[in-house]
Design a protein around this motif. Sequence first.
Motif, PDB file in Angstrom:
ATOM      1  N   PRO A  33      37.711  58.850 -20.310  1.00 35.27           N
ATOM      2  CA  PRO A  33      37.778  58.901 -18.846  1.00 35.27           C
ATOM      3  C   PRO A  33      37.693  57.503 -18.223  1.00 35.27           C
ATOM      4  O   PRO A  33      37.118  56.587 -18.795  1.00 35.27           O
ATOM      5  CB  PRO A  33      36.567  59.746 -18.464  1.00 35.27           C
ATOM      6  N   LEU A  34      38.321  57.367 -17.062  1.00 31.77           N
ATOM      7  CA  LEU A  34      38.270  56.102 -16.327  1.00 31.77           C
ATOM      8  C   LEU A  34      36.903  55.935 -15.687  1.00 31.77           C
ATOM      9  O   LEU A  34      36.244  56.909 -15.338  1.00 31.77           O
ATOM     10  CB  LEU A  34      39.317  56.082 -15.205  1.00 31.77           C
ATOM     11  N   SER A  35      36.525  54.707 -15.483  1.00 30.66           N
ATOM     12  CA  SER A  35      35.333  54.356 -14.726  1.00 30.66           C
ATOM     13  C   SER A  35      35.805  53.519 -13.538  1.00 30.66           C
ATOM     14  O   SER A  35      36.586  52.582 -13.713  1.00 30.66           O
ATOM     15  CB  SER A  35      34.383  53.536 -15.599  1.00 30.66           C
ATOM     16  N   VAL A  36      35.362  53.863 -12.340  1.00 29.20           N
ATOM     17  CA  VAL A  36      35.765  53.144 -11.137  1.00 29.20           C
ATOM     18  C   VAL A  36      34.514  52.601 -10.468  1.00 29.20           C
ATOM     19  O   VAL A  36      33.557  53.347 -10.236  1.00 29.20           O
ATOM     20  CB  VAL A  36      36.536  54.065 -10.160  1.00 29.20           C
ATOM     21  N   GLU A  37      34.526  51.317 -10.160  1.00 27.71           N
ATOM     22  CA  GLU A  37      33.405  50.689  -9.480  1.00 27.71           C
ATOM     23  C   GLU A  37      33.932  50.043  -8.209  1.00 27.71           C
ATOM     24  O   GLU A  37      34.914  49.301  -8.250  1.00 27.71           O
ATOM     25  CB  GLU A  37      32.785  49.623 -10.386  1.00 27.71           C
ATOM     26  N   ILE A  38      33.283  50.317  -7.093  1.00 25.50           N
ATOM     27  CA  ILE A  38      33.716  49.779  -5.805  1.00 25.50           C
ATOM     28  C   ILE A  38      32.623  48.845  -5.278  1.00 25.50           C
ATOM     29  O   ILE A  38      31.447  49.192  -5.293  1.00 25.50           O
ATOM     30  CB  ILE A  38      33.955  50.907  -4.770  1.00 25.50           C
ATOM     31  N   GLY A  39      33.011  47.680  -4.842  1.00 30.33           N
ATOM     32  CA  GLY A  39      32.050  46.733  -4.285  1.00 30.33           C
ATOM     33  C   GLY A  39      32.780  45.611  -3.577  1.00 30.33           C
ATOM     34  O   GLY A  39      34.012  45.497  -3.646  1.00 30.33           O
ATOM     35  N   GLU A  40      32.020  44.773  -2.905  1.00 33.92           N
ATOM     36  CA  GLU A  40      32.605  43.636  -2.206  1.00 33.92           C
ATOM     37  C   GLU A  40      33.188  42.661  -3.220  1.00 33.92           C
ATOM     38  O   GLU A  40      32.574  42.358  -4.244  1.00 33.92           O
ATOM     39  CB  GLU A  40      31.537  42.923  -1.378  1.00 33.92           C
TER      40      GLU A  40
END
Length: 129
Positions: A33-40
């Motif tokens: 599975p993909l891992s998605v990380e959101i941040g500045e």
Amino acid sequence: MNRVFVLRDKECAQRMLDYIKSTAGPMASAGKPLSVEIGEYQQKRSSDQNRLYWSVLAEIAEAAEIEGKRFSREAWHEHFRSEYLPKQESPSGLVAMSTTQLTKQEFADYVTRIQAFATQTLGVEFACA
């Protein structure tokens, strides 16, 4: 397979969403599975910072002696990484993270910390400071 999307506009955001939609299902089906990380977004260190860093290490290598021994700039690089950077897991245990993972500000702080140590503890006087 790592992809980084810097979302500067709607088109970039749409490309990221399209990529996730087209990739997430097949990857999950394959047991990856993909891992998605959101941040500045934080810009990585610059080429100028990198040149300064290696010149600082060269000055330390040239000027510092510990118990009558001098060490290469590469040895100092490994020493400071081990002393000052966070550790991460590897197959051989915990190792210091790479300096390439630091943001511009983190890298500037890292070089400043090295210069302070070298000045205060090793008696190094920097030409470029």
